[in-house]
Every structure is written in structure tokens, then in C-alpha cells.
Design a protein around this motif. Sequence first.
Motif, mmCIF file in Angstrom:
data_model
loop_
_atom_site.group_PDB
_atom_site.id
_atom_site.type_symbol
_atom_site.label_atom_id
_atom_site.label_comp_id
_atom_site.label_asym_id
_atom_site.label_seq_id
_atom_site.Cartn_x
_atom_site.Cartn_y
_atom_site.Cartn_z
ATOM 1 N N GLY A 287 0.892 -1.303 -0.073
ATOM 2 C CA GLY A 287 0.114 -0.037 -0.056
ATOM 3 C C GLY A 287 0.951 1.242 -0.150
ATOM 4 O O GLY A 287 2.052 1.243 0.545
ATOM 5 N N GLY A 288 0.257 2.419 -0.462
ATOM 6 C CA GLY A 288 0.808 3.645 -0.402
ATOM 7 C C GLY A 288 1.420 4.233 0.663
ATOM 8 O O GLY A 288 1.978 5.354 0.946
ATOM 9 N N ASP A 289 0.790 3.789 1.818
ATOM 10 C CA ASP A 289 0.960 4.666 3.214
ATOM 11 C C ASP A 289 2.036 3.670 3.923
ATOM 12 O O ASP A 289 2.068 4.187 5.020
ATOM 13 C CB ASP A 289 -0.218 4.503 3.852
ATOM 14 C CG ASP A 289 -0.925 3.177 4.342
ATOM 15 O OD1 ASP A 289 -0.407 2.256 3.950
ATOM 16 O OD2 ASP A 289 -1.585 3.027 5.398
ATOM 17 N N LYS A 290 2.900 3.043 3.399
ATOM 18 C CA LYS A 290 3.944 2.256 4.153
ATOM 19 C C LYS A 290 4.936 3.219 4.612
ATOM 20 O O LYS A 290 5.398 3.057 5.881
ATOM 21 C CB LYS A 290 4.516 1.008 3.241
ATOM 22 C CG LYS A 290 5.732 0.104 3.970
ATOM 23 C CD LYS A 290 5.866 -1.112 3.116
ATOM 24 C CE LYS A 290 6.807 -0.644 2.067
ATOM 25 N NZ LYS A 290 7.518 -1.689 1.430
ATOM 26 N N ALA A 291 5.478 4.053 3.792
ATOM 27 C CA ALA A 291 6.539 4.747 4.040
ATOM 28 C C ALA A 291 6.007 5.605 5.271
ATOM 29 O O ALA A 291 6.770 6.006 6.247
ATOM 30 C CB ALA A 291 7.043 5.902 3.011
ATOM 31 N N GLU A 292 4.615 6.088 5.154
ATOM 32 C CA GLU A 292 4.007 7.140 6.355
ATOM 33 C C GLU A 292 3.958 6.518 7.505
ATOM 34 O O GLU A 292 4.467 6.944 8.695
ATOM 35 C CB GLU A 292 2.865 7.551 5.820
ATOM 36 C CG GLU A 292 2.229 8.655 6.796
ATOM 37 C CD GLU A 292 0.774 8.997 6.193
ATOM 38 O OE1 GLU A 292 0.269 9.736 7.165
ATOM 39 O OE2 GLU A 292 0.301 8.622 5.278
ATOM 40 N N LYS A 293 3.716 4.971 7.507
ATOM 41 C CA LYS A 293 3.564 4.392 8.546
ATOM 42 C C LYS A 293 4.948 4.240 9.533
ATOM 43 O O LYS A 293 4.880 4.163 10.709
ATOM 44 C CB LYS A 293 2.821 2.956 8.386
ATOM 45 C CG LYS A 293 1.378 2.953 8.041
ATOM 46 C CD LYS A 293 0.690 3.425 9.272
ATOM 47 C CE LYS A 293 -0.909 3.423 8.749
ATOM 48 N NZ LYS A 293 -1.807 3.957 9.852
ATOM 49 N N ILE A 294 5.890 3.764 8.424
ATOM 50 C CA ILE A 294 7.176 3.629 9.176
ATOM 51 C C ILE A 294 7.650 4.747 9.846
ATOM 52 O O ILE A 294 8.118 4.911 10.875
ATOM 53 C CB ILE A 294 8.052 3.301 8.201
ATOM 54 C CG1 ILE A 294 7.963 1.853 7.614
ATOM 55 C CG2 ILE A 294 9.717 3.141 8.745
ATOM 56 C CD1 ILE A 294 8.537 1.254 6.415
ATOM 57 N N GLN A 295 7.382 6.072 9.109
ATOM 58 C CA GLN A 295 8.057 7.170 9.817
ATOM 59 C C GLN A 295 7.147 7.859 10.879
ATOM 60 O O GLN A 295 7.722 8.073 12.014
ATOM 61 C CB GLN A 295 7.475 8.598 8.962
ATOM 62 C CG GLN A 295 8.137 9.806 9.246
ATOM 63 C CD GLN A 295 7.798 10.876 8.380
ATOM 64 O OE1 GLN A 295 7.473 10.699 7.266
ATOM 65 N NE2 GLN A 295 8.026 12.013 8.695
ATOM 66 N N GLN A 296 5.878 7.291 11.262
ATOM 67 C CA GLN A 296 5.067 7.605 12.373
ATOM 68 C C GLN A 296 5.614 6.610 13.424
ATOM 69 O O GLN A 296 5.795 7.314 14.568
ATOM 70 C CB GLN A 296 3.707 7.336 11.991
ATOM 71 C CG GLN A 296 2.808 8.187 11.150
ATOM 72 C CD GLN A 296 1.619 8.072 10.780
ATOM 73 O OE1 GLN A 296 0.987 7.006 10.852
ATOM 74 N NE2 GLN A 296 0.799 8.922 10.130
ATOM 75 N N TYR A 297 6.006 5.607 13.026
ATOM 76 C CA TYR A 297 6.431 4.523 14.139
ATOM 77 C C TYR A 297 7.773 5.095 14.777
ATOM 78 O O TYR A 297 8.161 5.160 15.816
ATOM 79 C CB TYR A 297 6.534 3.201 13.753
ATOM 80 C CG TYR A 297 7.116 2.143 14.719
ATOM 81 C CD1 TYR A 297 6.233 1.854 15.856
ATOM 82 C CD2 TYR A 297 8.240 1.447 14.513
ATOM 83 C CE1 TYR A 297 6.870 1.178 16.741
ATOM 84 C CE2 TYR A 297 8.671 0.529 15.682
ATOM 85 C CZ TYR A 297 7.973 0.406 16.645
ATOM 86 O OH TYR A 297 8.536 -0.461 17.601
ATOM 87 N N ASN A 298 8.648 5.352 13.976
ATOM 88 C CA ASN A 298 9.828 5.915 14.353
ATOM 89 C C ASN A 298 9.775 7.174 15.167
ATOM 90 O O ASN A 298 10.504 7.319 15.926
ATOM 91 C CB ASN A 298 10.911 6.195 13.046
ATOM 92 C CG ASN A 298 11.526 5.006 12.595
ATOM 93 O OD1 ASN A 298 12.105 4.112 13.360
ATOM 94 N ND2 ASN A 298 11.860 4.795 11.203
ATOM 95 N N GLU A 299 8.998 8.040 14.804
ATOM 96 C CA GLU A 299 8.682 9.353 15.460
ATOM 97 C C GLU A 299 8.072 9.107 16.707
ATOM 98 O O GLU A 299 8.092 9.865 17.744
ATOM 99 C CB GLU A 299 7.871 10.326 14.737
ATOM 100 C CG GLU A 299 8.507 10.740 13.516
ATOM 101 C CD GLU A 299 7.874 11.641 12.781
ATOM 102 O OE1 GLU A 299 6.422 11.739 12.792
ATOM 103 O OE2 GLU A 299 8.343 12.435 11.926
#
Length: 337
Positions: A287-299
Motif C-alpha cells: 500500500g501507498g501508506d507504508k513509508a508514512e507508517k514507518i515514519q510515524q512509528y519511528n517518531e
Amino acid sequence: MSKALDNSMLEEADSEHFQKESGILGRPFIKVYVEAFDDVVLWEKIFNEAKSLAGVNVDLEVSPIGDEASSDGKAKVLKQHPTAGPHLLLCVDSDYDFVAKGYREQSTLINENEFIFQTYCYSLENFLCDPDGLPALFTQASKRTALTEEVGYGETFTKIGEQILPPLLMMLYLLKVEADNFSFSGYSRRLTSSISFISATQDINKRIVQITADMSLLKLDLEQAFSADLDQPFNDWLQAVNAFFEGQWHLVVRGHDLLDKVVLPIAKQICNDRVSKKMQELAGRTGGDKAEKIQQYNESKVYPQILIENRVDFEKTVVYKHIIKDFTVFFQKHHAN
């Protein structure tokens, strides 16, 4: 923030000095000296709970004698003991003065002066290392619930304690009864070196096996240091100590060693393992939100050290109730309404 007290302030302040402030306020005022800034939160929490239980209306002000860089805060606090009284209290870390009480003048002073209060454990770090609540902090730090396949923290903590407590208590007893003929520092360094998880293998179970072997050798060496007529007195003392601490070994070991060399390294390992598995799950998403989810988790992640060093749930520690009892008795004796 409270400021460290300078020498001129200490020289002019005694219990009678602060009793006069009680007259101005119209209710009892108590000044409290503690070792350093880090100790203020603990002692303020204790005082507020104890005065509530005792039903007294008093004003308290907790001030550190030392600053963050000071290493002699305890000595500075105890130096004020001639000035202590109902309106000036002194609060210190126990170090080993309580467990091995009676082996030196300082221990006698701390344990017999009604205006000196102690932590009944080595230091503030022992409260921070109380195992109750730590797994929840690991979850908060990694933003991930516990994994069933990981080594349980409570089980790990218990296994380590089962190995180090017997030789540690032997060391303390020998310090108490044979202080002139016993090299405590050498044995203490051996124990500290053994329990260290820093630069150790990442396999916690292997470290426990090594600790078990090290502690067996240490215990044998200590047994050889015992005088032949100490067996029964030691067993009696051992039962009394275990009853007081209710078997919670983390209250007896040197607090900063426990925090820096056991708890924080294990916490880092557990949280890193959880984060790594979470990142693998996120990397496998579609899905297209994978990078966003990874960034959110890291933050969203938090360093476990920050959460542990800012714990305030001191009441979960078994010695907390002993300290509360001491202050409740003090308030009722000297400041009952």
C-alpha cells in the motif's frame, strides 16, 4: 527548581531557626535537607503521603545540599546532624549503612538519630529498578505490546537475583562483623563485573549461566573468609534481612550498578528486539501508506532510559512502606494537631 544550599545558609540554619518560621506561618514548618536534586521528588512524595496519613497540617520544604555534579551530598547532609530536630530533618541514601548497621560510626548515627531518615535501599536508583511496572515502560518505549517469544523480563530479573543475592548478603555480613579484616571493595568489584551486561553477549540466558558460575565461585571464596563461630548469627541476620526486604534483591544491590549494568542494557535489548520486529512487519506491508507508517512509528518511539529514569511510582517498592511508617510516627510524635 530548588537551589543547592551554600555554606552560609547551612551555618545559620538549625531546627530552632525553622521553628521560628512556624510561628510566622501559624502552623509547623519543616526544612528537609537531601543529598541532590534527583532526590527531591522521592522525598516530597513520601512527606506528602505521610503527613496525610498522620493527619497533620505542616509546611515542608525539601532542599538539596549537593548539585548534579556533587559526589559528597550524603556527607554534607550528615554533617548537619547537630542542627537537626523537629523542624529540620535530614534524608539520605542508605547505601549499606542500614543492611550492615553497627559496623561504623556513620551507620550508628543514621540508624539511631530520630531526625535522620534513610531510603532503606542503596539509593534512588533502586526505586527506579523496581521490576513492577518496568515491562509496561518497555511497551511504552517501543509502542508495541509484549511478544510471547521473548524472554520475560520478570523471569530474567528473578533469575539474576537468585544468583547474586546469597554472595552479596555474605559480603555485607562480613563487612558488618569483620570490617577490620575484610576487603569489601575487592569482592564488590567482582560482583559488579559479573552482573554487567554491557559489552556482553546478546543472549540473556547465556549471561545468566555465566553469572551463576561467577557467583558460585564468589560464594565459595566468601565462605572461606567466615570465622568458624559465625554460622548461626549469620543465619539469624539473614532471615531478618530477607524478611525486611521481602526477598526483593534489587533493593540490596548497589543501585547505580543495577541501573547502569543490568536494567538499562536489558531494557535496551528488549526494546530494540521489539522495534526490529515491528519494523519488519511494517516493511512487509503493501500500500501507498507504508513509508508514512514507518515514519510515524519511528517518531513515536521513546528511549527506555528516559522513561525509567523519570519513574515516580515509588510506592510500588517494598521499602517505601517502611519509610512512610517512620515519618508517620515522627509527625504524630512531634507535630500532632
